[in-house]
Write a protein that holds these residues in place. Structure first.
Motif, PDB file in Angstrom:
ATOM      1  N   ASP A  90       0.821  -1.211   0.000  1.00  0.00           N
ATOM      2  CA  ASP A  90       0.000   0.000   0.000  1.00  0.00           C
ATOM      3  C   ASP A  90       0.852   1.257   0.000  1.00  0.00           C
ATOM      4  O   ASP A  90       0.435   2.301  -0.525  1.00  0.00           O
ATOM      5  CB  ASP A  90      -0.948  -0.005   1.209  1.00  0.00           C
ATOM      6  CG  ASP A  90      -2.100  -0.992   1.029  1.00  0.00           C
ATOM      7  OD1 ASP A  90      -2.088  -1.752   0.036  1.00  0.00           O
ATOM      8  OD2 ASP A  90      -3.000  -1.022   1.887  1.00  0.00           O
ATOM      9  N   GLN A  91       2.065   1.161   0.567  1.00  0.00           N
ATOM     10  CA  GLN A  91       2.974   2.300   0.534  1.00  0.00           C
ATOM     11  C   GLN A  91       3.405   2.596  -0.897  1.00  0.00           C
ATOM     12  O   GLN A  91       3.584   3.765  -1.275  1.00  0.00           O
ATOM     13  CB  GLN A  91       4.188   2.037   1.422  1.00  0.00           C
ATOM     14  CG  GLN A  91       5.261   3.118   1.405  1.00  0.00           C
ATOM     15  CD  GLN A  91       4.785   4.442   1.997  1.00  0.00           C
ATOM     16  OE1 GLN A  91       3.690   4.545   2.539  1.00  0.00           O
ATOM     17  NE2 GLN A  91       5.611   5.463   1.874  1.00  0.00           N
ATOM     18  N   ALA A 148       0.793   4.702  -2.327  1.00  0.00           N
ATOM     19  CA  ALA A 148       0.850   6.071  -1.806  1.00  0.00           C
ATOM     20  C   ALA A 148       1.928   6.865  -2.530  1.00  0.00           C
ATOM     21  O   ALA A 148       1.735   8.043  -2.877  1.00  0.00           O
ATOM     22  CB  ALA A 148       1.111   6.045  -0.302  1.00  0.00           C
ATOM     23  N   ASP A 192       0.648   7.698  -6.007  1.00  0.00           N
ATOM     24  CA  ASP A 192      -0.335   8.782  -6.021  1.00  0.00           C
ATOM     25  C   ASP A 192       0.367  10.142  -6.066  1.00  0.00           C
ATOM     26  O   ASP A 192      -0.029  11.025  -6.846  1.00  0.00           O
ATOM     27  CB  ASP A 192      -1.227   8.680  -4.787  1.00  0.00           C
ATOM     28  CG  ASP A 192      -2.432   9.589  -4.880  1.00  0.00           C
ATOM     29  OD1 ASP A 192      -3.247   9.405  -5.798  1.00  0.00           O
ATOM     30  OD2 ASP A 192      -2.557  10.499  -4.033  1.00  0.00           O
ATOM     31  N   GLU A 193       1.418  10.305  -5.265  1.00  0.00           N
ATOM     32  CA  GLU A 193       2.153  11.573  -5.323  1.00  0.00           C
ATOM     33  C   GLU A 193       2.925  11.709  -6.636  1.00  0.00           C
ATOM     34  O   GLU A 193       3.042  12.794  -7.192  1.00  0.00           O
ATOM     35  CB  GLU A 193       3.113  11.696  -4.133  1.00  0.00           C
ATOM     36  CG  GLU A 193       3.806  13.055  -4.096  1.00  0.00           C
ATOM     37  CD  GLU A 193       4.758  13.233  -2.935  1.00  0.00           C
ATOM     38  OE1 GLU A 193       5.645  14.114  -3.042  1.00  0.00           O
ATOM     39  OE2 GLU A 193       4.636  12.495  -1.931  1.00  0.00           O
TER      40      GLU A 193
END
Length: 458
Positions: free
Chosen positions: A155-156, A159, A162-163
């Motif tokens: 999940d990291q 993340a 996404d950035e």
């Protein structure tokens, strides 16, 4: 009007992509993958056949989780050797006018600024025919290749991605105004400096000043493809993706996956029809039933079980068990690796049945072997019942799989109004998917907000 079926060819810049073992087939030309002519010939064939695009997969690590090392992957050519997919696109674009190109690139290990320029360059050179398949990378060896001890947590990785996308949208959509390039010869001004700006992104993972080095291309942001099936992957797709590589064990499951992603997309303010869904499909077609049976038998005989096990990254080596042993008995003993490959098999199955299935062609709903009418019937069912918009066509032979599809399936689909008769010359890849005049991200897409310079300051 019947729904047209989008078709990409599923490719990779390597010998053994996904049909492991078939590189040994006498009609396979996969060993030519290092030759530029291999790719230009393929591009011209696909354009002749009216394909939407060639979809280029990629990995940046070796499959070394099987039997304790990369030896099986190397011996069986399981996505190694492989070369960079992005470098193929200019060559293929130079010999075509309409074929699209979707290339895979990972957000986890390389920073976004250089990639932004690379994709803008490709969008310029192809006149708006490129897409980016966003991946976060999943091989432990890939992490070690970029200086990490192990994979970044699942999940990291999303993340970070996404950035990563946020930075790219700022560069692609916000750094240059549409009319920044004025080419004013009399006053010796090529670009109006007032219409180009820094992005000054400061985030958790990236600090990027800008400005973007490329002037605006036709699409600005390439078409965004994505293939994550996890909860984090679906959430990412709902926010960013314009085409999703979807799967499921049944058509009902596929339809539910599609509905779930569309529901999530609406929560981001997007419209349900702003995402297309494509399934990886195995199609074996012949002029007669006997021809089909011959091909299926050949492909089954030449497939490599070891190659498929290596591709799965399996810690569990099914080949070391007696074929009559039950899967349930192995799982009960909790042999190392069962957690990764035990899923998907029932306790009552035997090891022999598992080995027969691994590398089989008929896993999941998107497999068909038959004459052109049989294949076309099945494709229509996938679209009308499963809710998909098209397929990524898996290859058994290159160029044989594409040649068979073009010669036998395309004419049948055209008779039914399911396949384009010709391209709309000059359209971008995004227009091909969503309609004329839609070269840019829709205004409701999260990336479009950076068209407002004030959004860069938030």
């Amino acid at each position: 009007m019947p729904k047209k079926i989008h078709v990409n060819l599923f490719e990779m810049n390597c010998v053994g992509h996904i049909s492991h073992g078939l590189w040994v087939h006498p009609d396979n030309n996969r060993h030519r993958f290092n030759d530029i002519e291999f790719w230009t010939e393929l591009a011209k064939l696909l354009e002749y056949g009216g394909f939407d695009a060639v979809f280029l997969a990629d990995v940046i690590g070796a499959y070394d989780g099987f039997r304790g090392g990369p030896e099986t992957a190397l011996r069986e050519a399981v996505q190694i050797p492989n070369n960079d997919p992005l470098l193929l696109i200019p060559a293929m674009a130079a010999v075509t006018r309409n074929l699209g190109f979707a290339a895979t690139f990972s957000t986890t290990y390389e920073p976004p600024f250089a990639f932004a320029r690379r994709m803008s360059t490709l969008d310029h050179l192809t006149k708006g025919r490129v897409a980016w398949n966003v991946v976060t990378s999943y091989l432990p060896n890939a992490a070690r290749n970029f200086g990490l001890a192990d994979e970044v947590e699942h999940d990291q990785r999303y993340a970070i991605a996404d950035e990563y996308l946020d930075v790219l949208y700022k560069l692609w959509e916000g750094s240059w105004d549409d009319d920044a390039v004025i080419r004013d010869v009399a006053n010796r001004v090529y670009t109006d400096p007032a219409k180009v700006r820094y992005i000054n992104h400061v985030g958790k993972h990236y600090v990027v000043a800008g400005p973007h080095l490329s002037e605006p291309s036709r699409q600005r942001t390439p078409v965004i493809y994505q293939a994550g099936a996890s909860d984090a992957g679906r959430e990412f797709a709902a926010k960013h993706a314009e085409a999703v590589f979807v799967g499921g064990f049944t058509l009902d499951a596929v339809r539910a996956n599609i509905s779930d992603t569309k529901d999530r997309a609406e929560r981001y303010g997007r419209q349900r029809d702003h995402i297309k869904f494509l399934a990886g499909a195995a199609v074996i077609v012949g002029k007669t039933d006997a021809d089909v049976e011959r091909k299926v038998e050949e492909f089954r005989r030449l497939r490599s079980v070891d190659g498929h096990l290596a591709h799965a990254g399996a810690g569990l080596d099914w080949t070391r068990y007696d074929p009559s042993e039950r899967v349930g008995d192995i799982i009960e003993r909790q042999d190392p690796g069962f957690q990764r490959l035990g899923r998907g098999f029932t306790p009552d199955q035997t090891v022999g049945e598992v080995l027969e299935r691994i590398g089989g062609f008929n896993r999941g709903p998107f497999f068909v072997a038959g004459t052109p009418k049989v294949v076309a019937d099945e494709l229509e069912k996938w679209v009308d019942t499963g809710g998909i918009d098209g397929i990524n066509l898996r290859q058994f032979l290159t160029p044989g799989t594409a040649e068979d599809f073009i010669e036998l399936v395309v004419p049948e689909l055209r008779k039914r109004g399911r396949y384009r008769e010709s391209y709309d010359d000059g359209e971008t890849l995004r227009e091909r998917l969503f309609g004329a005049g839609q070269s840019r991200l829709p205004d409701v897409h999260p990336g479009a907000r950076y068209r407002d310079p004030a959004a860069l300051l938030v």
